[in-house]
Scaffold this motif. Structure first.
Motif, PDB file in Angstrom:
ATOM      1  N   HIS B  42       0.820  -1.203   0.000  1.00  0.00           N
ATOM      2  CA  HIS B  42       0.000   0.000   0.000  1.00  0.00           C
ATOM      3  C   HIS B  42       0.852   1.249   0.000  1.00  0.00           C
ATOM      4  N   THR B  43       0.226   2.334  -0.412  1.00  0.00           N
ATOM      5  CA  THR B  43       0.828   3.660  -0.318  1.00  0.00           C
ATOM      6  C   THR B  43      -0.049   4.477   0.612  1.00  0.00           C
ATOM      7  N   VAL B  44       0.580   5.127   1.593  1.00  0.00           N
ATOM      8  CA  VAL B  44      -0.201   5.979   2.484  1.00  0.00           C
ATOM      9  C   VAL B  44      -0.456   7.312   1.790  1.00  0.00           C
ATOM     10  N   LEU B  45      -1.723   7.688   1.686  1.00  0.00           N
ATOM     11  CA  LEU B  45      -2.076   8.963   1.059  1.00  0.00           C
ATOM     12  C   LEU B  45      -2.243  10.060   2.103  1.00  0.00           C
ATOM     13  N   ARG B  46      -2.638   9.677   3.307  1.00  0.00           N
ATOM     14  CA  ARG B  46      -2.876  10.679   4.358  1.00  0.00           C
ATOM     15  C   ARG B  46      -2.732  10.002   5.719  1.00  0.00           C
ATOM     16  N   GLY B  47      -1.968  10.638   6.579  1.00  0.00           N
ATOM     17  CA  GLY B  47      -1.872  10.154   7.952  1.00  0.00           C
ATOM     18  C   GLY B  47      -0.930   8.972   8.092  1.00  0.00           C
ATOM     19  N   PRO B  48      -1.128   8.118   9.107  1.00  0.00           N
ATOM     20  CA  PRO B  48      -2.178   8.251  10.116  1.00  0.00           C
ATOM     21  C   PRO B  48      -1.953   9.492  10.985  1.00  0.00           C
ATOM     22  N   GLU B  49      -3.033  10.183  11.279  1.00  0.00           N
ATOM     23  CA  GLU B  49      -2.922  11.432  12.031  1.00  0.00           C
ATOM     24  C   GLU B  49      -4.038  11.532  13.069  1.00  0.00           C
ATOM     25  N   ASN B  67     -23.438  21.072  20.593  1.00  0.00           N
ATOM     26  CA  ASN B  67     -22.093  20.508  20.698  1.00  0.00           C
ATOM     27  C   ASN B  67     -21.828  20.076  22.134  1.00  0.00           C
ATOM     28  N   LEU B  68     -21.650  18.761  22.309  1.00  0.00           N
ATOM     29  CA  LEU B  68     -21.472  18.209  23.657  1.00  0.00           C
ATOM     30  C   LEU B  68     -20.024  18.344  24.128  1.00  0.00           C
ATOM     31  N   GLY B  69     -19.087  18.072  23.239  1.00  0.00           N
ATOM     32  CA  GLY B  69     -17.668  18.094  23.599  1.00  0.00           C
ATOM     33  C   GLY B  69     -16.919  17.307  22.537  1.00  0.00           C
ATOM     34  N   GLU B  70     -15.593  17.394  22.583  1.00  0.00           N
ATOM     35  CA  GLU B  70     -14.824  16.739  21.526  1.00  0.00           C
ATOM     36  C   GLU B  70     -14.303  15.376  21.962  1.00  0.00           C
ATOM     37  N   MET B  71     -13.861  14.603  20.991  1.00  0.00           N
ATOM     38  CA  MET B  71     -13.204  13.324  21.259  1.00  0.00           C
ATOM     39  C   MET B  71     -11.985  13.229  20.339  1.00  0.00           C
ATOM     40  N   THR B  72     -10.986  12.458  20.774  1.00  0.00           N
ATOM     41  CA  THR B  72      -9.843  12.264  19.888  1.00  0.00           C
ATOM     42  C   THR B  72     -10.225  11.238  18.818  1.00  0.00           C
ATOM     43  N   VAL B  73      -9.702  11.458  17.627  1.00  0.00           N
ATOM     44  CA  VAL B  73      -9.979  10.595  16.477  1.00  0.00           C
ATOM     45  C   VAL B  73      -8.680  10.433  15.705  1.00  0.00           C
ATOM     46  N   THR B  74      -8.437   9.235  15.179  1.00  0.00           N
ATOM     47  CA  THR B  74      -7.279   9.017  14.321  1.00  0.00           C
ATOM     48  C   THR B  74      -7.776   8.579  12.952  1.00  0.00           C
ATOM     49  N   ARG B  75      -7.192   9.160  11.918  1.00  0.00           N
ATOM     50  CA  ARG B  75      -7.629   8.784  10.570  1.00  0.00           C
ATOM     51  C   ARG B  75      -6.434   8.434   9.707  1.00  0.00           C
ATOM     52  N   CYS B  76      -6.713   7.653   8.680  1.00  0.00           N
ATOM     53  CA  CYS B  76      -5.666   7.259   7.745  1.00  0.00           C
ATOM     54  C   CYS B  76      -6.311   6.923   6.408  1.00  0.00           C
ATOM     55  N   ALA B  97      -5.150   2.519  12.954  1.00  0.00           N
ATOM     56  CA  ALA B  97      -5.795   3.289  11.889  1.00  0.00           C
ATOM     57  C   ALA B  97      -5.218   2.911  10.536  1.00  0.00           C
ATOM     58  N   GLU B  98      -3.890   2.732  10.465  1.00  0.00           N
ATOM     59  CA  GLU B  98      -3.281   2.372   9.180  1.00  0.00           C
ATOM     60  C   GLU B  98      -3.695   0.955   8.771  1.00  0.00           C
ATOM     61  N   LEU B  99      -3.683   0.023   9.722  1.00  0.00           N
ATOM     62  CA  LEU B  99      -4.110  -1.345   9.409  1.00  0.00           C
ATOM     63  C   LEU B  99      -5.568  -1.363   8.947  1.00  0.00           C
ATOM     64  N   ALA B 100      -6.400  -0.555   9.617  1.00  0.00           N
ATOM     65  CA  ALA B 100      -7.827  -0.529   9.256  1.00  0.00           C
ATOM     66  C   ALA B 100      -8.021   0.056   7.862  1.00  0.00           C
ATOM     67  N   ALA B 101      -7.225   1.068   7.512  1.00  0.00           N
ATOM     68  CA  ALA B 101      -7.339   1.653   6.175  1.00  0.00           C
ATOM     69  C   ALA B 101      -6.897   0.638   5.122  1.00  0.00           C
ATOM     70  N   ARG B 102      -5.828  -0.111   5.420  1.00  0.00           N
ATOM     71  CA  ARG B 102      -5.377  -1.150   4.476  1.00  0.00           C
ATOM     72  C   ARG B 102      -6.439  -2.228   4.331  1.00  0.00           C
ATOM     73  N   LEU B 103      -7.053  -2.590   5.446  1.00  0.00           N
ATOM     74  CA  LEU B 103      -8.118  -3.605   5.391  1.00  0.00           C
ATOM     75  C   LEU B 103      -9.322  -3.082   4.617  1.00  0.00           C
ATOM     76  N   ASP B 104      -9.637  -1.798   4.794  1.00  0.00           N
ATOM     77  CA  ASP B 104     -10.782  -1.228   4.061  1.00  0.00           C
ATOM     78  C   ASP B 104     -10.531  -1.294   2.560  1.00  0.00           C
ATOM     79  N   ALA B 105      -9.296  -1.032   2.154  1.00  0.00           N
ATOM     80  CA  ALA B 105      -8.965  -1.138   0.716  1.00  0.00           C
ATOM     81  C   ALA B 105      -9.073  -2.593   0.254  1.00  0.00           C
ATOM     82  N   ALA B 106      -8.487  -3.496   1.026  1.00  0.00           N
ATOM     83  CA  ALA B 106      -8.465  -4.901   0.624  1.00  0.00           C
ATOM     84  C   ALA B 106      -9.869  -5.505   0.593  1.00  0.00           C
ATOM     85  N   LEU B 107     -10.716  -5.061   1.523  1.00  0.00           N
ATOM     86  CA  LEU B 107     -12.078  -5.617   1.588  1.00  0.00           C
ATOM     87  C   LEU B 107     -12.923  -5.193   0.386  1.00  0.00           C
TER      88      LEU B 107
END
Lengths: 354, 154
Positions: B42-49, B67-76, B97-107
């Motif tokens: 794979h090639t990383v296009l964005r993140g993980p951040e 708006n209740l409040g914020e939460m931390t989020v990681t994306r890739c 996040a990176e593994l999940a993005a790779r899995l999303d592509a593969a799936l």
């Protein structure tokens, strides 16, 4: 206020920080507290820091508590400072608390509510006797289990709502006000009020809520329902074009129900105050619901005479990070300020003596 | 993204696996990937951040949003095998996040999907479902069974 640069404290400050770090660690013979332990075993403190820091992240809240030596306002301050370093990727779709998987759900107005009264891991029926067994390490027996049902858990106000005896939720889909992006202005809408209350100091809201019960803006409330459990959070990233779940949050929701005599446009009915807080934060959610209802006085045509009904008073003072900043800044050098006041007092005394 | 009829999966399928992946830590992902076909390079296009999501609630539970409040989020975002894979997850687990993005592509790849569904998504969904069931059973044990005392006067 006037400040002048005061130099010469650097070494003293460095040494103070070194001592602080040593004091934080405590006696070396005692094992160091792990962030995982704080997150797992001091859950209520972690949740309070997440709520008042306005950032849901259990590990970071636990770290902040460790760094702040258990000073929860300082810990919330650390979270607020941290969040400013991060970009915002998205706003979630509004969470659906109706589809919460409740771990606790009680009503003080309907004994036999559909789905039942579920106590959950509550301290309500403990005797508040110190448990000396906890002085020693022990593994408690596993909590009992019972067959779970898939029965729906409708909100209590939907039950009364069917008869029109309780006000319905006012619909609205406008982009809500965000006080992290824009300064609070007055009059403040309910969206701004709820955001400020959600991150407001639990002690301050508790005291104001208590005051409403004692007659300062009396609302004679009932707990329509409290539910605590996990809710899925969904966002809709533009690159996908559809909603995805990004995880679950533990939330506590409180619906307070208050009798309302009616107005020119509204028939007599029950009105509601709403509380929603991160984590298992029942006291916070209840206090927030009391104050939310109290702040609706003007909207409902009630006399606004008590502090808890004064939107500007409540919203300007409920944030403990702003409050602590302004109170604690008094410790900073005010040498010039004070010098001028000293001279004024001397002059006044001189004039009086003359 | 290839359109859905060509791809052989519905948006709901992708929503399901992305939701499952969002809740799995890097450890669990690596564990189930060990028994799965290798993920394509794979090639990383964005993140993980790491960033934030503002969590919204509704006034009264069903009214206007606030708006209740914020939460931390990681994306890739990655590109692999001709598919763009995305991941957004609560928290700050960048490896997951990176593994999940790779899995999303593969799936999205019909050649890999059945094996990955069986060896990664299904067992992870099972773990989450078992966790929820255990909580629900504990909650059920604290449900109050009211009984009414019959009075003697009647």
């Amino acid at each position: 206020m006037a400040y002048v640069a005061v130099k010469g404290g650097e070494r003293a400050i460095d040494n103070a920080h070194a001592w602080l770090a040593e004091a934080r660690r405590g006696a070396a013979a005692v094992p160091e507290l792990g962030v995982e332990q704080i997150a797992a075993q001091l859950g209520r403190a972690v949740e309070r820091v997440m709520a008042e820091g306005s950032l849901y992240d259990r590990e970071l809240a636990a770290l902040a508590i460790k760094q702040a030596q258990g000073d929860l306002i300082e810990a919330a301050f650390l979270l607020r400072a941290y969040r400013t370093t991060l970009p915002r990727f998205a706003a979630s779709l509004p969470v659906d608390t109706g589809s919460m998987r409740p771990l606790r759900r009680i009503s003080a107005i309907f004994k036999d509510l559909p789905g039942g009264q579920v106590l959950g891991p509550t301290t309500d029926y403990t005797h508040r006797l110190l448990d000396f067994a906890l002085l020693a390490e022990a593994r408690p027996p596993a909590a009992p289990e019972a067959a779970a049902s898939d029965a729906a858990t409708p909100r209590v106000h939907d039950i009364l709502g069917a008869e029109g005896l309780i006000e319905a939720d006012a619909p609205g889909s406008a982009e809500p006000f965000d006080l992290t992006r824009a300064p609070l202005g007055f009059p403040a809408g309910r969206d701004a009020r709820l955001q400020a209350l959600a991150r407001g100091d639990e002690g301050f809201l508790l005291a104001l809520g208590y005051a409403t019960q004692r007659g300062y803006g009396n609302t004679h409330p009932f707990v329509g329902e409290i539910r605590m459990g996990e809710v899925a959070v969904e966002i809709e990233p533009p690159e996908l074009g559809f909603a995805i779940e990004i995880g679950d949050l533990a939330l506590t929701e409180c619906q307070m129900v208050t009798q309302f005599a009616g107005s020119k446009t509204e028939p007599p009915q029950f009105t509601r105050g709403y509380g929603l807080a991160f984590g298992q934060s029942e006291r916070k959610a209840m206090a927030m619901a009391l104050v939310d209802r109290s702040l609706r006085a003007e909207e409902l045509g009630e006399d606004a005479t008590a502090p808890s009904q004064n939107v500007e008073f409540v919203l300007s003072h409920c944030d403990n990070i702003e409050a602590t900043g302004f109170v604690e800044h008094l410790k900073l050098p005010h040498y010039v300020d004070f010098q001028s006041e000293l001279e004024t007092v001397r002059r006044m005394r001189g004039e009086r003596g003359a | 993204m290839p359109n859905e009829t060509d791809a052989g999966f519905a948006t709901a399928d992708r929503q399901h696996w992305m939701g499952v992946l969002a809740r799995a830590g890097a450890c669990a992902l690596r564990q189930y990937l060990a028994d799965a076909p290798a993920l394509p390079p794979h090639t990383v296009l964005r993140g993980p951040e790491v960033g934030l999501a503002m969590v919204r609630g509704r006034a009264g539970g069903g009214g206007a949003p606030f708006n209740l409040g914020e939460m931390t989020v990681t994306r890739c975002t990655v590109r692999a095998g001709g598919f763009a894979g995305h991941a957004y997850r609560a928290g700050r687990d960048t490896e997951a996040a990176e593994l999940a993005a790779r899995l999303d592509a593969a799936l999205q790849d019909p050649a890999l999907r059945p094996a990955l569904q069986a060896s990664v998504i299904a067992p992870l969904a099972g773990v989450e479902s078992a966790r929820r069931d255990a909580l629900a059973r504990r909650a059920a044990a604290t449900k109050v069974d009211f009984f009414t005392m019959a009075t003697m006067r009647s």
